[in-house]
Design a protein around this motif. Structure first.
Motif, short mmCIF file in Angstrom:
data_model
loop_
_atom_site.label_atom_id
_atom_site.label_comp_id
_atom_site.label_asym_id
_atom_site.label_seq_id
_atom_site.Cartn_x
_atom_site.Cartn_y
_atom_site.Cartn_z
N ASN A 66 0.96 1.96 -2.28
CA ASN A 66 -0.12 1.33 -1.52
C ASN A 66 -0.27 -0.16 -1.82
O ASN A 66 -0.62 -0.92 -0.93
N ARG A 101 -10.10 12.33 -0.08
CA ARG A 101 -10.08 11.39 -1.20
C ARG A 101 -10.02 12.07 -2.56
O ARG A 101 -10.34 11.46 -3.58
N LEU A 130 -8.61 10.11 -5.53
CA LEU A 130 -9.47 9.03 -6.02
C LEU A 130 -10.69 9.60 -6.74
O LEU A 130 -11.09 9.08 -7.79
N GLY A 151 -3.32 10.51 -1.68
CA GLY A 151 -2.64 9.56 -2.55
C GLY A 151 -2.12 10.22 -3.80
O GLY A 151 -2.18 11.44 -3.97
N GLU A 166 -4.95 -2.09 1.42
CA GLU A 166 -3.68 -2.32 0.74
C GLU A 166 -2.57 -1.45 1.32
O GLU A 166 -1.42 -1.89 1.48
N ARG A 167 -2.90 -0.21 1.66
CA ARG A 167 -1.86 0.68 2.18
C ARG A 167 -1.41 0.25 3.57
O ARG A 167 -0.24 0.39 3.92
N MET A 191 -0.96 5.33 -7.41
CA MET A 191 -1.61 4.58 -6.34
C MET A 191 -3.07 4.29 -6.71
O MET A 191 -3.59 3.21 -6.43
N ALA A 192 -3.72 5.25 -7.36
CA ALA A 192 -5.10 5.02 -7.82
C ALA A 192 -5.15 3.92 -8.86
O ALA A 192 -6.00 3.01 -8.81
N ILE A 231 -4.89 0.42 -7.44
CA ILE A 231 -6.14 -0.06 -6.84
C ILE A 231 -7.10 -0.52 -7.92
O ILE A 231 -7.70 -1.61 -7.83
N ASP A 270 -7.91 0.89 -0.98
CA ASP A 270 -6.68 1.65 -0.78
C ASP A 270 -6.21 1.54 0.66
O ASP A 270 -5.02 1.32 0.92
N LYS A 271 -7.11 1.67 1.62
CA LYS A 271 -6.71 1.64 3.02
C LYS A 271 -6.22 0.26 3.43
O LYS A 271 -5.23 0.14 4.16
#
Length: 453
Positions: free
Chosen positions: A294, A79, A82, A150, A116-117, A154-155, A158, A113-114
């Motif tokens: 994501n 991570r 993130l 990521g 959504e991804r 992508m961060a 989220i 994230d998971k």
């Protein structure tokens, strides 16, 4: 003529005993090779290869330093991207709260994230369902349905959709700190679901049936995540005592409300610069990577391909102005982890083996020898005039290595192994500004610029 019919260069295939005998004879009669064998069979390679004079020539002091806080620890998870993004956000949040020690919930960000991804990936599976299963894209998608890594955009996707929360609102769990088993089961569930979705499309099922199956697969991801990571709060009670012992109460907040009140950065103001060293990709060009992202409807992953010297200048200017810099790099190369020193020529591997192992940054990318693997924060820079000499790095590997978890990067390492920095759009020179709005060059899903930190 097909590719199969085209002539190929003939290569003698077998490894002969005569060749091996020659290798052995030359090795045994090379005093340096034997000396290195004696050393490396009893001592770690890096201890033998370390250039001591190079190591001691990298002091940890810097002329401009921002950090006065403790590092975080991602534990056995991937991570870093993130953690680095939340560590950047927390600088302003800590000031607003009057708290020196504050952390956002990294578990909360990873949960969303998971989920959504998985939704993003299942969409790609449906859209490629009529492609051959052996096609390069389908093979690529199935090879890594869901990992921890990521990118910057992508961060921000989220945070924009799901907000952020303090760590106590969704604390770490065993699996958030040790993601291997959870990820393995998520991948198994997603791959099984992919086969089912492809079979439905091949059978000519209507769109509603396929969509219902996709949502059923996504609910399975939700169930697995809930078991391992807990359930993210819809609202939470927020009150705190600042460093001056003053008590504050802000009542019940949603994650989005907490973000709006306590995150001081406007993430829309930032852009990710990338040093793509391949000569085929021009500096000043906007880049993106197919199938990388994501959040459906979130920010596209957009890079501005920039000269490395410009990236250094903008990163240094940000630090001087009081703001750390999110960056992505190839962290496994030329790094003395325990002592926290990085330099491009820190280890003499050529001297150990008597071989020329040198490659340019472009060659390493083209050959698959280097790509972005890790994200951190730049929290300091040592300037000689306007020229950076070394950098201070906040990692998320805990405080047992380096200077209580902070590392010192020689500027030579930045040039060779840093791939990305995130800076304010307003700081870009005029030569890079058109790339903020131009249509990006779309790189294939498997391109090295799609590597995840």
């Amino acid at each position: 003529m097909t590719l199969i019919d085209q002539p190929h260069t003939s290569v003698s295939g077998a490894l002969t005993s005569e060749a091996v005998s020659g290798f052995r004879h030359r090795f045994e009669h090379d005093s340096n090779a034997v000396r290195m064998q004696n050393a490396v069979t009893r001592t770690g390679l890096d201890d033998v290869a370390l250039r001591r004079e190079r190591f001691v020539a990298i002091p940890s002091s810097v002329s401009n330093r921002l950090d006065d806080w403790k590092v975080t620890n991602q534990m056995k998870s991937g991570r870093c991207w993130l953690f680095a993004a939340l560590n950047l956000l927390r600088v302003g949040t800590k000031k607003r709260l009057g708290m020196k020690d504050f952390e956002f919930s990294q578990n909360h960000a990873m949960y969303w994230d998971k989920l959504e991804r998985a939704n993003f990936w299942l969409g790609d599976i449906v859209s490629t369902a009529t492609d051959e299963s052996a096609s390069r894209l389908v093979t690529f998608l199935l090879s890594e349905p869901l990992g921890d890594g990521g990118q910057w955009d992508m961060a921000t996707s989220i945070f924009a959709k799901h907000g952020v929360v303090p760590q106590q609102a969704m604390p770490e769990t065993e699996s958030s700190s040790n993601t291997g088993k959870m990820n393995s089961l998520l991948r198994k569930h997603l791959r099984r679901s992919a086969l089912h979705l492809r079979a439905l499309v091949a059978a000519g099922e209507i769109t509603d049936t396929v969509e219902a199956a996709r949502l059923d697969a996504l609910e399975g991801v939700h169930r697995i995540l809930g078991v391992h990571l807990g359930t993210p709060p819809e609202t939470f009670e927020w009150q705190w005592t600042d460093d001056d012992k003053n008590f504050h109460r802000d009542g019940e907040l949603t994650p989005q409300e907490f973000s709006a009140r306590y995150v001081t950065l406007d993430l829309d103001d930032y852009v990710c610069l990338v040093d793509d060293p391949r000569s085929a990709h021009a500096k000043g060009e906007a880049l993106t990577v197919a199938n990388l992202g994501n959040v459906r409807g979130g920010s596209e992953v957009r890079y501005v391909n920039a000269p490395i010297e410009v990236m250094k200048q903008l990163a240094a200017a940000s630090i001087v102005q009081g703001e750390p810099v999110w960056f992505g790099c190839d962290v496994g190369q030329q790094v003395l982890r325990k002592e926290g020193r990085w330099a491009a020529d820190l280890f003499d591997y050529d001297g150990v083996y008597g071989l020329d192992l040198g490659m340019t940054k472009e060659d390493r990318v083209l050959a698959g020898d280097s790509a972005m693997t890790h994200a951190m924060l730049l929290t300091g820079v040592d300037l000689d005039g306007d020229t950076p000499r070394r950098w201070r790095v906040e990692n998320s590997w805990g405080d047992s290595n380096g200077d209580q978890g902070f590392y010192t990067m020689d500027d030579s390492w930045f040039a060779e192994y840093v791939f990305e920095v995130v800076v304010k759009k307003s700081a870009l020179p005029e030569s890079l500004r058109p790339a903020l709005t131009s249509s990006p060059r779309v790189l294939p899903a498997w391109d090295p610029m799609g590597a995840l930190a």
